[in-house]
Motif scaffolding. Sequence first.
Motif, PDB file in Angstrom:
ATOM      1  N   ARG A 341      41.497  48.586  39.886  1.00 60.56           N
ATOM      2  CA  ARG A 341      41.730  47.237  39.125  1.00 60.56           C
ATOM      3  C   ARG A 341      41.295  45.892  39.891  1.00 60.56           C
ATOM      4  NH1 ARG A 341      46.447  50.743  38.252  1.00 60.56           N
ATOM      5  NH2 ARG A 341      47.809  49.676  39.966  1.00 60.56           N
ATOM      6  N   ARG A 342      41.752  45.511  40.793  1.00 60.41           N
ATOM      7  CA  ARG A 342      40.946  44.154  41.030  1.00 60.41           C
ATOM      8  C   ARG A 342      39.927  44.060  41.595  1.00 60.41           C
ATOM      9  NH1 ARG A 342      44.462  46.418  45.338  1.00 60.41           N
ATOM     10  NH2 ARG A 342      46.959  45.912  45.030  1.00 60.41           N
ATOM     11  N   PRO A 344      36.993  43.904  39.805  1.00 59.90           N
ATOM     12  CA  PRO A 344      36.227  42.760  39.055  1.00 59.90           C
ATOM     13  C   PRO A 344      36.793  41.590  38.944  1.00 59.90           C
ATOM     14  CG  PRO A 344      37.321  45.024  37.125  1.00 59.90           C
ATOM     15  CD  PRO A 344      37.592  45.132  38.888  1.00 59.90           C
ATOM     16  N   ARG A 345      37.894  41.317  39.742  1.00 56.23           N
ATOM     17  CA  ARG A 345      37.972  40.037  39.677  1.00 56.23           C
ATOM     18  C   ARG A 345      37.541  39.781  42.160  1.00 56.23           C
ATOM     19  NH1 ARG A 345      44.115  39.100  39.966  1.00 56.23           N
ATOM     20  NH2 ARG A 345      44.454  40.460  42.135  1.00 56.23           N
ATOM     21  N   LYS A 348      33.714  39.293  41.120  1.00 54.73           N
ATOM     22  CA  LYS A 348      33.492  37.545  40.737  1.00 54.73           C
ATOM     23  C   LYS A 348      33.689  37.295  42.082  1.00 54.73           C
ATOM     24  CE  LYS A 348      35.315  34.715  36.786  1.00 54.73           C
ATOM     25  NZ  LYS A 348      36.287  35.019  35.691  1.00 54.73           N
ATOM     26  N   SER A 349      34.797  36.983  42.419  1.00 55.05           N
ATOM     27  CA  SER A 349      34.580  36.331  43.973  1.00 55.05           C
ATOM     28  C   SER A 349      33.643  35.772  44.618  1.00 55.05           C
ATOM     29  CB  SER A 349      35.669  36.702  44.436  1.00 55.05           C
ATOM     30  OG  SER A 349      36.167  37.836  45.144  1.00 55.05           O
ATOM     31  N   GLN A 352      30.618  33.961  43.324  1.00 59.79           N
ATOM     32  CA  GLN A 352      31.351  32.538  43.093  1.00 59.79           C
ATOM     33  C   GLN A 352      31.341  32.229  44.718  1.00 59.79           C
ATOM     34  OE1 GLN A 352      34.790  32.581  42.182  1.00 59.79           O
ATOM     35  NE2 GLN A 352      34.753  32.389  39.411  1.00 59.79           N
TER      36      GLN A 352
END
Length: 354
Positions: A341-342, A344-345, A348-349, A352
């Motif tokens: 669940r973590r 995707p985040r 994304k990080s 970035q």
Amino acid sequence: MTTFTLTQIATALGATLEGDGDIEVVGAAEPSSAHRDQLALAMDPKYADGLAKGRAEAAILWQGADWRALGLKAAIFVARPRYAMSGLTTLMDPGPEIEAGIHPMAVVHPSAKIGDGAAIGPFVVIGRDVTIGDGARIASHVSVAEGSTLGRNTLLLQGVKVGARVVIGDNFIAQPGCVIGSDGFSFVTPEKSGVENARASLGDQGEAAQQSWTRIHSLGGVSIGNDVEIGANSAIDRGTIRDTTIGNGTKLDNLVHIGHNVQVGDDCLLCGQVGIAGSSRIGNRVVLAGQCGVNDNIFVGDDVIAGGATKIFTNAPAGRVLLGYPAVKMESHIEIQKAMRRLPRFMKSLQQDK
């Protein structure tokens, strides 16, 4: 209609009775819908409000409940409510209506041995050299093939099919439509198949070739212990050479499939849509929740518990609690899901930070 006094019910359950034990009931109901002649099942404080909506005069209550304040004339108190349900339902269940004796529309082979007190319904077919135990009850449209044996107090409900060379112990229950002793699903190719190549190489099936499948017949039977129950539309295959076996006290839900040569131990609980592939061994007291799958030729140890939809591909040690696809320890599966669940985040990080 059978009636029961509260004293009779409390005695059957080994429970504590307070109030008027002479009150009679004809059945049980949820508190909010209970009639005056029904026993309300309010075994938890969360059901207290329902008693006021219904009309029951008596109830099974949680320990410490103030039955007078709840407007009741009597109450039964049990230590373990859900376990009490087994005794209550056993007492109140009238069972299927199967007339004693052999129905004139049943077909029973002359060589069959029918035990004392057996009840055989219409359109039942009993084959050659079949033995039916004392007190057995067989509902309509059941067939029992040649050479099979049913133990004492067997109950076969509508449409059950028992194949050849099946041996069943005492107190057996088969729900409608289940099949015990069908042929095993065993087929082989003249040359090494793509399935065999893929399994050996973990992915490469080799050169594509036309495959012709040839049946391996099932010469074994099925052997079932005492106090076993098989759910509706479940299927247990005969063994190829040795018997497929189900141990004492094991319960199968609806739509369970047990493949050829499988050995299931004692007191197992196999829930709906469980599938166990050929030649696997299941230990004692194993619980497989709905839609669990067990690969062929592996061993699942004693006291294993597998959560819903778990797929077991390798041997499982005794006492392990499993979950997931493929099966891992339940705590590991939970951590894996948290990490997924973590993702995707996390991705994304990473983007970035570039």
